[in-house]
Design a protein around this motif. Structure first.
Motif, PDB file in Angstrom:
ATOM      1  N   ARG A  27      39.450  28.239  22.830  1.00 32.44           N
ATOM      2  CA  ARG A  27      40.494  29.208  22.473  1.00 32.44           C
ATOM      3  C   ARG A  27      41.863  28.534  22.446  1.00 32.44           C
ATOM      4  O   ARG A  27      42.670  28.779  21.546  1.00 32.44           O
ATOM      5  CB  ARG A  27      40.483  30.388  23.441  1.00 32.44           C
ATOM      6  CG  ARG A  27      41.513  31.458  23.119  1.00 32.44           C
ATOM      7  CD  ARG A  27      41.340  31.927  21.652  1.00 32.44           C
ATOM      8  NE  ARG A  27      42.362  32.861  21.274  1.00 32.44           N
ATOM      9  CZ  ARG A  27      42.120  34.110  20.912  1.00 32.44           C
ATOM     10  NH1 ARG A  27      40.890  34.576  20.867  1.00 32.44           N
ATOM     11  NH2 ARG A  27      43.105  34.897  20.580  1.00 32.44           N
ATOM     12  N   GLU A  31      44.290  28.223  19.172  1.00 37.05           N
ATOM     13  CA  GLU A  31      45.683  28.650  19.185  1.00 37.05           C
ATOM     14  C   GLU A  31      46.646  27.506  18.863  1.00 37.05           C
ATOM     15  O   GLU A  31      47.700  27.723  18.276  1.00 37.05           O
ATOM     16  CB  GLU A  31      46.022  29.293  20.525  1.00 37.05           C
ATOM     17  CG  GLU A  31      45.326  30.633  20.701  1.00 37.05           C
ATOM     18  CD  GLU A  31      45.542  31.271  22.052  1.00 37.05           C
ATOM     19  OE1 GLU A  31      46.223  30.675  22.913  1.00 37.05           O
ATOM     20  OE2 GLU A  31      45.005  32.378  22.256  1.00 37.05           O
ATOM     21  N   PRO A  36      48.299  32.714  14.645  1.00 37.80           N
ATOM     22  CA  PRO A  36      47.615  33.886  15.218  1.00 37.80           C
ATOM     23  C   PRO A  36      46.938  34.764  14.169  1.00 37.80           C
ATOM     24  O   PRO A  36      45.931  35.413  14.461  1.00 37.80           O
ATOM     25  CB  PRO A  36      48.736  34.651  15.918  1.00 37.80           C
ATOM     26  CG  PRO A  36      49.792  33.637  16.178  1.00 37.80           C
ATOM     27  CD  PRO A  36      49.700  32.646  15.049  1.00 37.80           C
ATOM     28  N   ALA A  50      43.015  34.852  15.272  1.00 38.75           N
ATOM     29  CA  ALA A  50      42.478  33.876  16.221  1.00 38.75           C
ATOM     30  C   ALA A  50      41.199  34.380  16.875  1.00 38.75           C
ATOM     31  O   ALA A  50      40.264  33.604  17.097  1.00 38.75           O
ATOM     32  CB  ALA A  50      43.534  33.527  17.265  1.00 38.75           C
ATOM     33  N   ASP A  54      37.785  32.310  16.524  1.00 38.23           N
ATOM     34  CA  ASP A  54      37.157  31.848  17.757  1.00 38.23           C
ATOM     35  C   ASP A  54      35.707  32.331  17.821  1.00 38.23           C
ATOM     36  O   ASP A  54      34.803  31.564  18.172  1.00 38.23           O
ATOM     37  CB  ASP A  54      37.968  32.332  18.955  1.00 38.23           C
ATOM     38  CG  ASP A  54      37.519  31.722  20.263  1.00 38.23           C
ATOM     39  OD1 ASP A  54      37.074  30.551  20.280  1.00 38.23           O
ATOM     40  OD2 ASP A  54      37.618  32.417  21.296  1.00 38.23           O
ATOM     41  N   ARG A 110      50.955  24.709  11.962  1.00 36.22           N
ATOM     42  CA  ARG A 110      49.587  25.169  12.203  1.00 36.22           C
ATOM     43  C   ARG A 110      48.973  25.661  10.894  1.00 36.22           C
ATOM     44  O   ARG A 110      49.672  25.981   9.940  1.00 36.22           O
ATOM     45  CB  ARG A 110      49.569  26.274  13.262  1.00 36.22           C
ATOM     46  CG  ARG A 110      49.974  25.742  14.628  1.00 36.22           C
ATOM     47  CD  ARG A 110      49.862  26.789  15.704  1.00 36.22           C
ATOM     48  NE  ARG A 110      50.858  27.839  15.496  1.00 36.22           N
ATOM     49  CZ  ARG A 110      50.891  28.977  16.178  1.00 36.22           C
ATOM     50  NH1 ARG A 110      49.978  29.222  17.100  1.00 36.22           N
ATOM     51  NH2 ARG A 110      51.832  29.865  15.948  1.00 36.22           N
TER      52      ARG A 110
END
Length: 125
Positions: A27, A31, A36, A50, A54, A110
């Motif tokens: 996790r 992240e 997100p 996320a 995940d 990201r």
């Protein structure tokens, strides 16, 4: 100010999330590598956020225990878009599954979106 990682670092972080089997560490890797509200879409999945990513990664790990994702070839990038090939298989062996992903990178460095394609999938999977 942008903190965009190099293309190789971006892919390394991406694959680290897919390879992390400890739920808490996975996790944290998700992240760190993805926004997100990330959207991940390929022929077998379409998830957003996320939590969804995940869970998708956890499911892939259950389906392919002991296998690892790794980069296959070079990473190509221009502007905020990056593409790369990956393989999934036993460590040190020829990949059983090979795919191609195109990702959009957010201003914070990201990954915001992933569009995945499956190039080689064995009939037995």
């Amino acid at each position: 100010m942008s903190t965009t990682p190099t293309p190789d670092t971006l892919v390394r972080n991406y694959l680290a999330a897919w390879n992390e089997t400890d739920p808490a560490a996975r996790r944290a890797a998700v992240e760190a590598a993805f926004t997100p509200d990330v959207r991940y879409v390929d022929p077998l999945a379409d998830v957003t956020g996320a939590d969804g990513l995940d869970a998708l990664i956890a499911g892939a790990q259950q389906q392919f225990p002991g296998m690892e994702f790794r980069a296959v070839g070079d990473v190509d990038r221009h502007h905020d878009v990056c593409r790369f090939r990956w393989g999934l298989g036993p460590a040190g062996a020829e990949p059983l599954v090979v795919g191609f992903d195109v990702v959009a990178v957010a201003p914070d460095g990201r990954i915001a979106t992933v569009h995945g394609f499956l190039d080689r999938v064995p009939a037995t999977l």
